[in-house]
Design a protein around this motif. Structure first.
Motif, PDB file in Angstrom:
ATOM      1  N   VAL A 251      39.983  58.477  61.624  1.00 26.12           N
ATOM      2  CA  VAL A 251      38.731  58.166  62.310  1.00 26.12           C
ATOM      3  C   VAL A 251      37.807  59.367  62.137  1.00 26.12           C
ATOM      4  O   VAL A 251      38.172  60.496  62.472  1.00 26.12           O
ATOM      5  CB  VAL A 251      38.963  57.870  63.798  1.00 26.12           C
ATOM      6  CG1 VAL A 251      37.629  57.563  64.484  1.00 26.12           C
ATOM      7  CG2 VAL A 251      39.924  56.700  63.977  1.00 26.12           C
ATOM      8  N   VAL A 258      36.220  54.671  59.465  1.00 19.93           N
ATOM      9  CA  VAL A 258      37.618  55.034  59.246  1.00 19.93           C
ATOM     10  C   VAL A 258      37.823  55.219  57.757  1.00 19.93           C
ATOM     11  O   VAL A 258      37.440  54.357  56.952  1.00 19.93           O
ATOM     12  CB  VAL A 258      38.575  53.958  59.790  1.00 19.93           C
ATOM     13  CG1 VAL A 258      40.021  54.320  59.479  1.00 19.93           C
ATOM     14  CG2 VAL A 258      38.391  53.786  61.293  1.00 19.93           C
ATOM     15  N   TYR A 280      32.547  49.956  63.904  1.00 21.17           N
ATOM     16  CA  TYR A 280      32.975  51.167  64.592  1.00 21.17           C
ATOM     17  C   TYR A 280      31.791  51.844  65.273  1.00 21.17           C
ATOM     18  O   TYR A 280      30.726  52.005  64.674  1.00 21.17           O
ATOM     19  CB  TYR A 280      33.635  52.143  63.619  1.00 21.17           C
ATOM     20  CG  TYR A 280      34.776  51.527  62.855  1.00 21.17           C
ATOM     21  CD1 TYR A 280      36.025  51.370  63.444  1.00 21.17           C
ATOM     22  CD2 TYR A 280      34.597  51.064  61.557  1.00 21.17           C
ATOM     23  CE1 TYR A 280      37.076  50.775  62.757  1.00 21.17           C
ATOM     24  CE2 TYR A 280      35.636  50.475  60.858  1.00 21.17           C
ATOM     25  CZ  TYR A 280      36.876  50.335  61.461  1.00 21.17           C
ATOM     26  OH  TYR A 280      37.905  49.742  60.769  1.00 21.17           O
ATOM     27  N   ALA A 283      34.194  55.655  68.044  1.00 17.45           N
ATOM     28  CA  ALA A 283      35.638  55.426  68.006  1.00 17.45           C
ATOM     29  C   ALA A 283      36.396  56.744  68.121  1.00 17.45           C
ATOM     30  O   ALA A 283      35.852  57.822  67.853  1.00 17.45           O
ATOM     31  CB  ALA A 283      36.018  54.711  66.715  1.00 17.45           C
ATOM     32  N   THR A 285      40.564  56.849  67.918  1.00 11.71           N
ATOM     33  CA  THR A 285      41.824  56.878  67.188  1.00 11.71           C
ATOM     34  C   THR A 285      42.293  55.451  66.898  1.00 11.71           C
ATOM     35  O   THR A 285      41.621  54.484  67.248  1.00 11.71           O
ATOM     36  CB  THR A 285      42.890  57.666  67.974  1.00 11.71           C
ATOM     37  OG1 THR A 285      44.022  57.909  67.145  1.00 11.71           O
ATOM     38  CG2 THR A 285      43.313  56.927  69.226  1.00 11.71           C
ATOM     39  N   ASN A 286      43.440  55.350  66.232  1.00 15.60           N
ATOM     40  CA  ASN A 286      43.888  54.043  65.767  1.00 15.60           C
ATOM     41  C   ASN A 286      45.400  53.905  65.909  1.00 15.60           C
ATOM     42  O   ASN A 286      46.105  54.860  66.234  1.00 15.60           O
ATOM     43  CB  ASN A 286      43.444  53.828  64.318  1.00 15.60           C
ATOM     44  CG  ASN A 286      43.585  55.071  63.468  1.00 15.60           C
ATOM     45  OD1 ASN A 286      44.500  55.867  63.659  1.00 15.60           O
ATOM     46  ND2 ASN A 286      42.681  55.257  62.523  1.00 15.60           N
ATOM     47  N   THR A 295      41.509  50.218  65.391  1.00 20.16           N
ATOM     48  CA  THR A 295      40.828  51.421  65.865  1.00 20.16           C
ATOM     49  C   THR A 295      40.104  51.147  67.175  1.00 20.16           C
ATOM     50  O   THR A 295      39.475  50.094  67.349  1.00 20.16           O
ATOM     51  CB  THR A 295      39.824  51.914  64.805  1.00 20.16           C
ATOM     52  OG1 THR A 295      40.545  52.233  63.609  1.00 20.16           O
ATOM     53  CG2 THR A 295      39.081  53.149  65.279  1.00 20.16           C
TER      54      THR A 295
END
Length: 324
Positions: A251, A258, A280, A283, A285-286, A295
């Motif tokens: 990210v 991403v 996005y 954002a 994290t995923n 994400t």
């Protein structure tokens, strides 16, 4: 500064090792949409995990110090609201336990002058009982005026690695709950945010994002924790990292995209093979679920903008976006 305690049942459960991380298990019960929108008043969920056992995404909360659950239809419920969690950050699920970083940026309803920008802890909850089983104090391990436990990575033997964004250090917590400093290095220092996302690679090393420097670093656990920069990448101010099928999903862009990053030489060097910029916004994290990357759009930019005036933090609409 704080008390570290354990329950004997946790020693039994974790002592056998983390044989599988639930973040990367297949869920046989659901077909996942490309986007999940959910409503959670003032959640500001910095971290995300997935539990196949609960069939839910789990999200943390910077402002509330709790853990919530989100199903694929976007239904949100509070899962754990413990008094010990000031500001929950990175979160992982593995072998019947929830691992979460506990910090305090000074914007939580539980913030105090004693804990604000001085807190770095690892908390572990039982996924069945939802009770706290372990609390490991980390900030006392490294002398620094500021601390912020940000993200964590799990090793199959039960070891947990935790990044500190305000101090140039990565902590190590053994399967029996003993904390120590794995590495500290000026390369990890930053006037703003330093170390951020972290992953464990099955070849025996860690990959970590240094947000302020816009770099990825490799820490070789099999070579005296040697630190090396992942070369040939453009500036990449990474936040959350997730490893899936040997590719790293980063990210970046202040949460606006991403990047799929790939290495052909065991992460001595790497390159960006694809970037997804659709869906996005702020954002963090995923997480990998069913072979795909999801994400968390966490409105993270509002946190820094509201420092000193937490009354501004009133957002309730969040989303989880699939990488395409």
């Amino acid at each position: 500064m704080k008390t570290d305690y354990t329950l004997s049942i946790f020693l039994v459960a974790i002592g056998i090792g983390l044989v599988a991380c639930e973040d990367h298990r297949l869920s046989p019960n659901a077909s996942f949409p490309e986007r999940v929108n959910f409503v959670a008043q003032r959640q500001y969920p910095e971290g995300i995990a997935y539990s196949a056992q609960l069939d839910r995404f789990l999200v943390s909360s910077i402002t509330q110090g709790k853990i919530g659950a989100v199903d694929i239809n976007g239904n949100y419920t509070d899962l754990i609201t413990p008094p010990e969690l000031i500001s929950s950050m990175g979160i992982k699920v593995a072998d019947g336990h929830i691992f979460v970083c506990n910090s305090d940026q000074g914007v939580s309803i539980k913030s105090t002058p004693q804990t604000a920008t001085k807190t770095a802890e690892l908390l572990v909850f039982n996924l069945n009982s939802l009770l706290l089983e372990r609390r490991v104090d980390l900030d006392d391990l490294y002398a620094s005026p500021r601390h912020l436990a940000n993200d964590l990575a799990l090793q199959p033997d039960g070891t947990v690695y935790v990044t500190d964004s305000f101090a140039p250090v990565i902590y190590k917590v053994t399967s029996t709950g003993q904390g120590s400093v794995l590495v500290s290095n000026p390369l990890f220092s930053s006037a703003t945010f330093g170390l951020n996302g972290i992953v464990y690679h099955p070849n025996g090393y860690l990959i970590v994002a240094q947000t302020g420097a816009g770099k990825l670093y490799k820490i070789d656990l099999n070579n005296n924790n040697a630190i090396s920069e992942v070369g040939e990448l453009p500036t990449l101010p990474g936040d959350g990292l997730t490893l899936l099928n040997q590719d790293l999903y980063v990210v970046t862009g202040s949460g606006s995209r991403v990047a799929q990053v790939r290495s052909t030489d065991d992460w001595k060097t790497a390159s960006i093979v694809k970037t997804d910029e659709v869906g996005y916004n702020q954002a963090t994290t995923n997480v990998a679920v069913n072979g795909s990357i999801y994400t968390l759009n966490a409105r993270i930019g509002e946190i820094s903008a509201a420092m000193g005036n937490t009354a501004l933090l009133q957002s309730k609409d969040y989303s989880i976006q699939k990488f395409k």
